[in-house]
Write an enzyme that holds these catalytic residues in place. Structure first.
Site, PDB file in Angstrom:
ATOM      1  N   CYS A  20       0.841  -1.204   0.000  1.00  0.00           N
ATOM      2  CA  CYS A  20       0.000   0.000   0.000  1.00  0.00           C
ATOM      3  C   CYS A  20       0.876   1.253   0.000  1.00  0.00           C
ATOM      4  O   CYS A  20       1.444   1.615   1.029  1.00  0.00           O
ATOM      5  CB  CYS A  20      -0.914  -0.015   1.223  1.00  0.00           C
ATOM      6  SG  CYS A  20      -1.930   1.451   1.379  1.00  0.00           S
TER       7      CYS A  20
ATOM      8  N   CYS B 253      -0.384   4.088   2.187  1.00  0.00           N
ATOM      9  CA  CYS B 253      -0.140   3.862   3.617  1.00  0.00           C
ATOM     10  C   CYS B 253       1.328   4.096   3.973  1.00  0.00           C
ATOM     11  O   CYS B 253       1.642   4.705   4.980  1.00  0.00           O
ATOM     12  CB  CYS B 253      -0.492   2.423   3.996  1.00  0.00           C
ATOM     13  SG  CYS B 253      -2.074   1.856   3.364  1.00  0.00           S
ATOM     14  N   ASP B 254       2.229   3.570   3.164  1.00  0.00           N
ATOM     15  CA  ASP B 254       3.634   3.488   3.581  1.00  0.00           C
ATOM     16  C   ASP B 254       4.604   4.350   2.783  1.00  0.00           C
ATOM     17  O   ASP B 254       5.756   4.520   3.186  1.00  0.00           O
ATOM     18  CB  ASP B 254       4.112   2.018   3.482  1.00  0.00           C
ATOM     19  CG  ASP B 254       3.311   1.110   4.399  1.00  0.00           C
ATOM     20  OD1 ASP B 254       2.864   1.588   5.454  1.00  0.00           O
ATOM     21  OD2 ASP B 254       3.122  -0.065   4.050  1.00  0.00           O
TER      22      ASP B 254
HETATM   23  C1  FAD Z   1       0.620  -3.369   5.678  1.00  0.00           C
HETATM   24  C2  FAD Z   1      -0.602  -2.491   5.599  1.00  0.00           C
HETATM   25  C3  FAD Z   1      -0.506  -1.183   6.024  1.00  0.00           C
HETATM   26  C4  FAD Z   1      -1.618  -0.362   5.959  1.00  0.00           C
HETATM   27  N1  FAD Z   1      -1.487   0.915   6.396  1.00  0.00           N
HETATM   28  C5  FAD Z   1      -2.552   1.731   6.336  1.00  0.00           C
HETATM   29  C6  FAD Z   1      -2.432   3.078   6.774  1.00  0.00           C
HETATM   30  O1  FAD Z   1      -1.356   3.543   7.183  1.00  0.00           O
HETATM   31  N2  FAD Z   1      -3.547   3.874   6.714  1.00  0.00           N
HETATM   32  C7  FAD Z   1      -4.747   3.407   6.225  1.00  0.00           C
HETATM   33  O2  FAD Z   1      -5.711   4.161   6.222  1.00  0.00           O
HETATM   34  N3  FAD Z   1      -4.877   2.136   5.799  1.00  0.00           N
HETATM   35  C8  FAD Z   1      -3.820   1.296   5.835  1.00  0.00           C
HETATM   36  N4  FAD Z   1      -3.937   0.014   5.381  1.00  0.00           N
HETATM   37  C9  FAD Z   1      -5.236  -0.422   4.843  1.00  0.00           C
HETATM   38  C10 FAD Z   1      -6.182  -0.799   5.998  1.00  0.00           C
HETATM   39  O3  FAD Z   1      -5.539  -1.766   6.810  1.00  0.00           O
HETATM   40  C11 FAD Z   1      -7.479  -1.363   5.452  1.00  0.00           C
HETATM   41  O4  FAD Z   1      -8.066  -0.446   4.563  1.00  0.00           O
HETATM   42  C12 FAD Z   1      -8.454  -1.644   6.598  1.00  0.00           C
HETATM   43  O5  FAD Z   1      -7.871  -2.556   7.509  1.00  0.00           O
HETATM   44  C13 FAD Z   1      -9.762  -2.224   6.074  1.00  0.00           C
HETATM   45  O6  FAD Z   1     -10.569  -2.514   7.175  1.00  0.00           O
HETATM   46  P1  FAD Z   1     -11.704  -3.612   7.100  1.00  0.00           P
HETATM   47  O7  FAD Z   1     -12.357  -3.610   8.428  1.00  0.00           O
HETATM   48  O8  FAD Z   1     -12.550  -3.400   5.903  1.00  0.00           O
HETATM   49  O9  FAD Z   1     -10.968  -5.005   6.826  1.00  0.00           O
HETATM   50  P2  FAD Z   1      -9.727  -5.790   7.574  1.00  0.00           P
HETATM   51  O10 FAD Z   1      -8.938  -4.870   8.362  1.00  0.00           O
HETATM   52  O11 FAD Z   1      -9.126  -6.527   6.460  1.00  0.00           O
HETATM   53  O12 FAD Z   1     -10.507  -6.756   8.544  1.00  0.00           O
HETATM   54  C14 FAD Z   1     -11.223  -7.851   8.075  1.00  0.00           C
HETATM   55  C15 FAD Z   1     -11.657  -8.681   9.263  1.00  0.00           C
HETATM   56  O13 FAD Z   1     -12.547  -9.693   8.822  1.00  0.00           O
HETATM   57  C16 FAD Z   1     -12.233 -10.895   9.499  1.00  0.00           C
HETATM   58  N5  FAD Z   1     -12.761 -12.012   8.706  1.00  0.00           N
HETATM   59  C17 FAD Z   1     -12.474 -12.338   7.425  1.00  0.00           C
HETATM   60  N6  FAD Z   1     -13.174 -13.445   7.076  1.00  0.00           N
HETATM   61  C18 FAD Z   1     -13.919 -13.793   8.162  1.00  0.00           C
HETATM   62  C19 FAD Z   1     -14.835 -14.842   8.447  1.00  0.00           C
HETATM   63  N7  FAD Z   1     -15.139 -15.781   7.540  1.00  0.00           N
HETATM   64  N8  FAD Z   1     -15.406 -14.901   9.686  1.00  0.00           N
HETATM   65  C20 FAD Z   1     -15.121 -13.953  10.620  1.00  0.00           C
HETATM   66  N9  FAD Z   1     -14.277 -12.935  10.385  1.00  0.00           N
HETATM   67  C21 FAD Z   1     -13.681 -12.875   9.195  1.00  0.00           C
HETATM   68  C22 FAD Z   1     -10.724 -10.854   9.646  1.00  0.00           C
HETATM   69  O14 FAD Z   1     -10.278 -11.732  10.688  1.00  0.00           O
HETATM   70  C23 FAD Z   1     -10.532  -9.389  10.006  1.00  0.00           C
HETATM   71  O15 FAD Z   1     -10.696  -9.199  11.395  1.00  0.00           O
HETATM   72  C24 FAD Z   1      -2.845  -0.846   5.447  1.00  0.00           C
HETATM   73  C25 FAD Z   1      -2.943  -2.162   5.018  1.00  0.00           C
HETATM   74  C26 FAD Z   1      -1.827  -2.986   5.097  1.00  0.00           C
HETATM   75  C27 FAD Z   1      -1.939  -4.403   4.654  1.00  0.00           C
END
Ligand code: FAD
Length: 309
Positions: free
Chosen positions: A131, A134-135
């Site tokens: 990303c 992000c980084d």
């Molecule tokens: C290395 C890295 C750095 C990042 N840095 C930044 C940053 O600096 N700033 C920023 O804004 N964004 C950043 N991001 C992006 C950010 O992490 C994502 O946009 C954000 O986490 C999305 O949130 P979410 O809740 O949609 O999904 P996720 O954070 O992906 O969470 C998904 C959840 O669903 C759960 N899940 C999946 N399948 C199932 C299932 N079948 N049953 C139960 N639970 C399930 C998982 O366990 C998890 O808890 C970064 C991403 C990465 C990979």
């Protein structure tokens, strides 16, 4: 029976839980295999509002959980294996157990595609990232050569963005032309700081022995010739896979598996809502996921109130 079950414990899931908890709905959050979601895999988050000095990703997610629990959220470590949205209440199978809910918020996120290299996995967060938004601004990448792997719109966007920070950005693509949209491809190739490396694949990220990225080993797919390119960062941009397989055939999604809301946060199944990266292939940020979690929670609350009335 639960009023609301939130599937997923990332930014979207905990925000949905916070809002539904404050509406007295005592949500149950099913954390999945990655409690706290994707942000727990990163170190400093510099673009989440409210933290002028940045915040550790794991700490941010722990705070979100605590805030949601303060108002009555319950968290259960568990993975949803199957869903039945054809019955009321809805039925979920969570690690073999049946959970029933009047409303469900899907917040399962998306996983990025990996190159599949051992060296890539070992150097993740040590110069290998997925990303640029992000980084990219991190000090380790400033005025250094950077590599972006990919040839689609995302890769081009990452490469253009990174030209603000890196001395040069090598765009390594396995074909001899970009897959990106015409306008994006033209913009990318016109950028003097972006150097395309055609017909090439990364076969190793260097240097595991030094525990940081110093370069990549690249193979030309036509000649088989190998070379080493120095760089301080490798940004892998070869696509994302939304974690939505479970809902296939039940919840409307696009050809790539991203959930397509019927209206706002509502899916095609009344009572099932969606938030975060599993429905967002455009922004994929913590703050947008959190915002979508808020919207899904308010929609769920209104849905349940209307059912009562
Ligand atoms: C290395 C890295 C750095 C990042 N840095 C930044 C940053 O600096 N700033 C920023 O804004 N964004 C950043 N991001 C992006 C950010 O992490 C994502 O946009 C954000 O986490 C999305 O949130 P979410 O809740 O949609 O999904 P996720 O954070 O992906 O969470 C998904 C959840 O669903 C759960 N899940 C999946 N399948 C199932 C299932 N079948 N049953 C139960 N639970 C399930 C998982 O366990 C998890 O808890 C970064 C991403 C990465 C990979």
């Amino acid at each position: 029976m639960e009023h609301v079950v939130v599937i997923g414990s990332g930014c979207a899931g905990w925000t949905a839980a916070l809002y539904t908890a404050r509406a007295n709905l005592q949500p149950l959050v099913l954390t999945g295999a990655q409690p706290g979601g994707l942000l727990t895999t990163t170190t400093t988050v510099e673009n989440f509002p409210g933290f002028p000095d940045g915040v550790d990703g794991y700490e941010l997610m722990t705070r979100m959980q605590k805030q949601a629990e303060r108002f009555g959220t319950r968290a259960q470590f568990g993975t949803v294996e199957a869903v039945d949205f054809s019955t009321r209440p809805f039925a979920l199978t969570v690690d073999g157990e049946r959970v029933e809910a009047r409303a469900v918020i899907i917040a399962t996120g998306a996983s990025h595609r990996h190159l599949g290299l051992e060296s890539e996995a070992k150097l993740e967060t040590k110069g290998v990232t997925y990303c640029a938004t992000c980084d990219g601004a991190l000090p380790i990448f400033r005025n250094k050569p950077l590599v972006v792997v990919g040839g689609g719109d995302s890769a081009c966007e990452e490469a253009n963005y990174l030209t603000r920070f890196g001395s040069v950005v090598y765009l390594i693509h396995r074909r001899d032309q970009l897959r990106a949209s015409k306008i994006m491809a033209e913009r990318t190739l016109a950028n003097p700081k972006i150097k395309p490396v055609w017909n090439s694949v990364v076969t190793e990220v260097l240097d595991v022995a030094q525990d940081k990225v110093t370069g990549v080993r690249v193979k030309h797919v036509k000649t088989g010739g190998q070379s080493v390119m120095d760089c301080a960062g490798v940004f892998v941009a070869i696509g994302h896979v939304p974690n939505t397989q479970l809902f296939k055939g039940r919840i409307a999604m696009d050809e790539n598996g991203y959930i397509v809301p019927a209206k706002s946060a509502a899916t095609n199944v009344p009572g099932v809502f969606v938030a975060g990266d599993c429905a967002d292939h455009v922004y994929r940020q913590a703050i947008t996921a959190a915002g979508m979690g808020c919207a899904a929670a308010i929609e769920a609350e209104r849905f349940l109130a209307a059912q009562k009335g």
